[in-house]
Design an enzyme around this catalytic site. Structure first.
Site, PDB file in Angstrom:
ATOM      1  CG  ASP A  27      76.696  71.468  -1.109  1.00 38.83           C
ATOM      2  OD1 ASP A  27      77.913  71.737  -1.187  1.00 38.83           O
ATOM      3  OD2 ASP A  27      76.111  70.722  -1.913  1.00 38.83           O
ATOM      4  CG  ASN A  29      81.387  71.400  -2.753  1.00 39.81           C
ATOM      5  OD1 ASN A  29      80.322  70.977  -2.313  1.00 39.81           O
ATOM      6  ND2 ASN A  29      82.571  71.007  -2.300  1.00 39.81           N
ATOM      7  CG  ASP A  31      80.049  68.055  -1.429  1.00 43.49           C
ATOM      8  OD1 ASP A  31      79.157  68.777  -0.940  1.00 43.49           O
ATOM      9  OD2 ASP A  31      81.178  67.922  -0.904  1.00 43.49           O
ATOM     10  CG  ASP A  35      80.711  74.047   1.348  1.00 42.84           C
ATOM     11  OD1 ASP A  35      80.333  75.217   1.567  1.00 42.84           O
ATOM     12  OD2 ASP A  35      80.390  73.416   0.323  1.00 42.84           O
ATOM     13  CG  ASP A 206      83.109  66.248  22.212  1.00 42.10           C
ATOM     14  OD1 ASP A 206      81.892  66.450  22.093  1.00 42.10           O
ATOM     15  OD2 ASP A 206      83.629  65.103  22.173  1.00 42.10           O
ATOM     16  CD  GLU A 276      79.293  67.237  25.266  1.00 46.04           C
ATOM     17  OE1 GLU A 276      78.236  66.820  24.784  1.00 46.04           O
ATOM     18  OE2 GLU A 276      80.418  66.845  24.876  1.00 46.04           O
TER      19      GLU A 276
END
Length: 549
Positions: A27, A29, A31, A35, A206, A276
């Protein structure tokens, strides 16, 4: 758009791919969520491992009901992860470091907030009315058939506006797209082209065998358990495993769509796909169909090695079955990912054994024929996190608690710095998932200062793999053993290597087969097995490698 010009189009064959789970990586920022800028910041760590590519779990716009696997815009970044400019900067830095970028394509379904679904559910006559799998109820109002959702309950949800049911293999907020509609395929391929034109190097697809369902919507028959496939079924707490999924996935029409997908990729230089495949005991048969011929997927991975078994017999059985069924296709092996308990916890019998198992497991994986996937944190030997119910965020875990604790335990944040709050993952007061103490104690900075750490073992092992081309794409043949040992020969050109792994908790002796002569032993990182003229002496959880003739 750049057409292929004869570059290293097969870079993916034998590649080492590092999976990044963006919300848990770094992270920047404050929060409490990882990111894209955080990935850029930590790419030097990934590069130090010696991997060839990263695979990013979804970062697209999403309501996050299923942590980003419910996409509402395939061509934009969700604000919690940053912006398209942040993605471009991350990709540029990865490429500068010599790392390819593979992104997750979740195209079997969308979020119910996707504009396509909003329009589709508005009436039975709109332009996208058939873009999802809609069906009338039975005369008594019940669902069209007996299909189930992996996330629990029926695989159908009633919509009061259309007065029809729509299919969902996962959450009710993840409606399945109707791949029988060519406009749906065209629209999805357009989103794929968006990322190709942006420069991504490949796609992890996926649930690639879930794209089509049976046009007739026939009922699935009951599943008859196979004792030899116990590790491949859904958890006993989930009734999904009680059906033989003949009609709600793995339909023959999928092959033609995969050809369309491959034809698009082949217009670009050095792109790849990894699918997958979750198909129970039929997974390897599906992999064979999806990867043979050079006109569909480049490679697939299955759940065969993602279960609780870490034995010579199991690994040999999986690899030999793949080699028998898949003649010209390619496989990607993995022991961990974002959907299963971390393999150190699955394989180790005690806490003290975990670092030993972590080192042995990557040594085995690196010696197998195929590409390999690593999951963030496994290079630290991270165990599965034990979380309280109130800390869970995974809808699957919340639904099946306490019989099944879900996937949050393998998704906790990366521990970077042991002395900082949240192990350096975030400056926020609270992280989206907690960082347990036992994981923080295995932080990157701690292991950097310990030459015997799991982290340094990973680097040495991947360097060992890279310096022996036979391990990238050489042939692989198993050798019979007088004990429960995993023994095989990798061969390419003039190089012929014997590998012997003792996955048991007792010392063992490997006897060379008649006609095999040992040459110079190769120092496998972290192991010191000794060899005589006709035998190899291995300690418990030990490994050996030598040239042979």
């Amino acid at each position: 758009m750049a057409l292929q010009t004869g570059g290293n189009a097969d870079w993916w064959r034998g590649a080492v791919i590092y999976q990044v789970y963006p919300r848990s990586f770094q992270d920047t920022n404050g929060d409490g969520l990882g990111d894209l800028k955080g990935i850029t910041r930590r790419l030097s760590h990934i590069a130090s491992l010696g991997v060839d590519a990263i695979w990013l779990s979804p970062f697209f716009k999403s309501p996050m009901a299923d942590m980003g696997y419910d996409v509402s815009d395939y061509c934009d970044v969700d604000p919690i992860f940053g912006t398209l400019d942040d993605f471009d900067a991350m990709m540029a830095e990865a490429h500068r470091l010599g790392i390819k970028v593979i992104i997750d394509q979740v195209i079997s379904h969308t979020s119910d907030r996707h504009p396509w679904f909003v329009e589709s559910r508005s009436s039975r006559t709109n332009d996208k009315a058939d873009w999802y799998v809609w069906a009338d109820p039975k005369p008594d109002g019940t669902a069209p058939n007996n299909w189930l959702s992996i996330f629990g309950g029926p695989g159908w949800e009633w919509d009061g506006v259309r007065r029809q049911y729509y299919q969902h293999n996962f959450l009710t907020s993840q409606p399945d797209l109707n791949f029988h509609s060519k406009p749906v395929q065209d629209a999805l391929l357009k989103t794929v082209k968006f990322w190709l034109d942006r420069g991504v190097d490949g796609f992890r697809l996926d649930t690639v065998n879930y794209y089509f369902c049976d046009k007739q919507l026939r009922d699935n028959p009951p599943h008859v358990p196979d004792p030899d496939q116990a590790g491949l079924d859904a958890p006993d707490s989930n009734p999904y495993g009680m059906q033989n999924h003949l009609y709600d996935k793995t339909q023959p029409e999928n092959l033609e769509f995969l050809r369309r997908f491959r034809a698009l990729l082949d217009q670009y230089e050095e792109r790849t796909t990894v699918g997958e495949v979750g198909d129970g005991a039929r997974s390897l048969k599906t992999v064979a169909a999806y990867t043979t011929g050079g006109d569909k997927l480049h490679m697939c991975y299955t759940f065969d090695l993602l279960g609780p078994e870490f034995t010579a017999a199991h690994i040999r059985g999986c690899v030999e079955t793949f080699q028998r069924m898949v003649k010209d296709g390619w496989v990607c092996w993995a022991f961990s990912n974002h959907d299963v308990n971390r393999h150190v916890s699955r394989f180790a019998l005690t806490e003290e054994e975990r670092p030993i198992i972590a080192k042995l497991a990557i040594s085995v994986l690196a010696a197998l024929r195929g590409s390999i996937c690593l999951y963030q944190g496994e290079e630290l030997g991270l165990p599965e996190a034990e979380l309280a119910f109130e800390d869970l965020r995974d809808p699957y875990g919340i639904r099946f608690w306490p019989a099944f604790k879900g996937r949050d335990g393998c998704r906790t944040p990366m521990p970077w710095e042991a002395g900082k709050a949240h192990a350096g993952f975030t400056s926020a007061e609270k992280s989206w998932l907690p960082v347990p103490y036992e994981q923080a104690a295995l932080s990157v900075d701690t292991q950097e200062n310990d030459d015997s750490s799991v982290l340094h073992h990973y680097r040495r092992t991947l360097e060992f793999r890279k310096t022996h081309p036979v391990l990238i794409d050489g042939s692989m043949e198993f050798v019979g053993s007088n004990q429960d040992l995993l023994a095989f020969v990798r061969e390419k050109g003039d190089e012929k290597l014997l590998f012997v792994f003792n996955l048991t908790r007792e010392a063992a002796e490997f006897q060379l087969p008649a006609g095999m002569a040992l040459g110079a032993p190769l120092p496998m990182p972290g192991f010191k097995a000794a060899a005589g003229a006709k035998t190899v002496q291995l300690d418990a959880l030990d490994a050996f490698c030598a040239r042979i003739s």
